[in-house]
Motif scaffolding. Structure first.
Motif, PDB file in Angstrom:
ATOM      1  N   GLY A  84       0.837  -1.197   0.000  1.00 36.59           N
ATOM      2  CA  GLY A  84       0.000   0.000   0.000  1.00 36.59           C
ATOM      3  C   GLY A  84       0.869   1.243   0.000  1.00 36.59           C
ATOM      4  O   GLY A  84       2.082   1.163  -0.166  1.00 36.59           O
ATOM      5  N   GLU A  85       0.213   2.392   0.207  1.00 36.73           N
ATOM      6  CA  GLU A  85       0.983   3.637   0.134  1.00 36.73           C
ATOM      7  C   GLU A  85       1.584   4.048   1.481  1.00 36.73           C
ATOM      8  O   GLU A  85       2.795   4.161   1.602  1.00 36.73           O
ATOM      9  N   ALA A  86       0.770   4.241   2.477  1.00 35.12           N
ATOM     10  CA  ALA A  86       1.254   4.732   3.772  1.00 35.12           C
ATOM     11  C   ALA A  86       0.200   4.467   4.834  1.00 35.12           C
ATOM     12  O   ALA A  86      -0.987   4.361   4.516  1.00 35.12           O
ATOM     13  N   GLU A 116      -3.799   2.824  11.411  1.00 33.30           N
ATOM     14  CA  GLU A 116      -2.560   2.047  11.316  1.00 33.30           C
ATOM     15  C   GLU A 116      -1.488   2.666  12.211  1.00 33.30           C
ATOM     16  O   GLU A 116      -0.717   1.964  12.874  1.00 33.30           O
ATOM     17  N   PRO A 146      -0.172  -2.331   9.289  1.00 26.88           N
ATOM     18  CA  PRO A 146      -0.766  -1.809   8.058  1.00 26.88           C
ATOM     19  C   PRO A 146      -2.171  -2.370   7.811  1.00 26.88           C
ATOM     20  O   PRO A 146      -2.480  -3.493   8.207  1.00 26.88           O
ATOM     21  N   PHE A 147      -2.969  -1.565   7.151  1.00 24.49           N
ATOM     22  CA  PHE A 147      -4.292  -1.978   6.692  1.00 24.49           C
ATOM     23  C   PHE A 147      -5.149  -2.622   7.790  1.00 24.49           C
ATOM     24  O   PHE A 147      -5.530  -3.787   7.696  1.00 24.49           O
ATOM     25  N   ASN A 180       3.650  -1.176   3.453  1.00 21.96           N
ATOM     26  CA  ASN A 180       3.439   0.071   2.729  1.00 21.96           C
ATOM     27  C   ASN A 180       4.764   0.591   2.193  1.00 21.96           C
ATOM     28  O   ASN A 180       5.833   0.246   2.718  1.00 21.96           O
ATOM     29  N   HIS A 229      -6.719   0.904  -5.061  1.00 19.22           N
ATOM     30  CA  HIS A 229      -6.567   0.908  -3.602  1.00 19.22           C
ATOM     31  C   HIS A 229      -7.935   0.609  -2.977  1.00 19.22           C
ATOM     32  O   HIS A 229      -8.972   1.072  -3.478  1.00 19.22           O
TER      33      HIS A 229
END
Ligand code: URA
Length: 315
Positions: A149-151, A156, A162-163, A189, A270
């Motif tokens: 993912g991005e950030a 999170e 993450p996620f 990420n 996304h």
């Protein structure tokens, strides 16, 4: 020794020290990099003592060599010739990767060391000030499938994983629909810290290209350790961060294989985009089908069993 030669010797020593400490990449401003790769004039050359083979070793060509993320499994999977996207451009100068692939027995230690280094990272002082945690990554260190993912968002950042927010719950549903479990894959990420939002008490901002370029070496090392057979890039920003591109149009890229240092990458939407699409007239069904078709390609590539029911999801 001339001042120039002293400076060069000090720079080489610094790079060698970093390499000995496990650093595999150094961040170099594009201007510096072009100056470094520009032909050296005869006059300047004669000032510099010829570097030894060892002192030349840490700095390689301006683009990461394809072998910098070796993947035994990925090489056994032929990557289509097109579209093949160039790896991160000049902003990151790779230090030659370790010649040895980490033996499985060393993997936990290597992961622990990488995690410790990432958790102590202070390369982006503005993010160090605002973050609650460094969101390293989670999952199976031997996963065949890795999601990028991005950030981290606020959830999170709070939980250090993450996620885990609304987008994460949707991602978990996708993973389960594929017949997998969240702990069986690896999730990370590009940016490990939540992008700060000064003066704002809510909302997220897109990570900047310089922040992602600074953080990318950690992701590269994670990929190098996990050696996934396939990476799913979640959203245009993740693609931008991975490939050092700008203004990626995910609507155009999604569904076509990319190649990240020899590992096949499937770009897709996304999960947050999918959630927003749920407000549309079809309740996001068309977007969900597109994501699902991308995941079917991933499952085929991983030679996973696919039932007729699975093939028909969101049709
Ligand atoms: N969005 C991301 O890109 N990553 C997360 O971890 C959460 C939301």
């Amino acid at each position: 020794m001339s001042a120039y030669a002293q400076l060069l010797a000090a720079a080489i020593k610094d790079l060698e020290d970093r390499k000995a400490l496990g650093e595999r990449f150094v961040v170099v401003a594009p201007d510096t990099l072009s100056a470094l790769t520009a032909p050296v004039s005869r006059g300047r050359q004669s000032e510099v003592a010829a570097p030894t083979a060892q002192s030349r070793a840490p700095v390689s060509a301006p683009r990461p060599a394809p072998a910098s993320v070796p993947s035994a499994r990925a090489t056994s999977l032929p990557v289509p010739a097109a579209p093949v996207h160039a790896p991160a451009p000049a902003a990151i100068a790779p230090v030659r990767p370790p010649a040895t692939i980490v033996a499985p027995a060393d993997k936990p230690a290597a992961f622990a060391e990488l995690r410790t280094r990432a958790l102590a990272c202070v390369k982006c002082p503005h993010l160090v000030t605002s973050r609650k945690s460094v969101v390293f990554g989670v999952g199976n260190p031997d996963a065949q499938l890795m999601f990028v993912g991005e950030a981290p968002g606020a959830d999170e950042d709070r939980q250090g994983e993450p996620f885990v927010g609304a987008a994460g719950q949707l991602l978990t549903k996708v993973i389960v629909a594929m017949g997998l479990t969240r702990p069986s894959v690896y999730i990370a990420n590009v940016l490990k810290c939540r992008p700060d939002t000064p003066g704002q008490s809510f909302g997220n901002r897109k990570p900047r290209a310089d922040e992602m370029a600074t953080c990318l070496p950690y992701l590269l090392e994670q990929i190098q350790l996990v050696k996934p057979s396939v990476i799913v890039a979640l959203g245009g920003t993740a693609v931008e961060g991975l490939f050092g591109q700008t203004e990626v149009r995910i609507t155009r890229l999604r569904g076509s294989w990319m190649n990240f240092h020899g590992t096949p990458v499937m770009p897709t939407f996304h999960p947050s985009y999918v959630l927003r699409a749920e407000d549309g007239p079809d309740k996001g069904r068309a977007t969900k089908r597109q994501v699902w078709e991308d995941m079917l390609q991933v499952m085929e590539r991983l030679e996973m069993p696919i039932s007729e029911k699975q093939r028909g999801f969101f049709k």
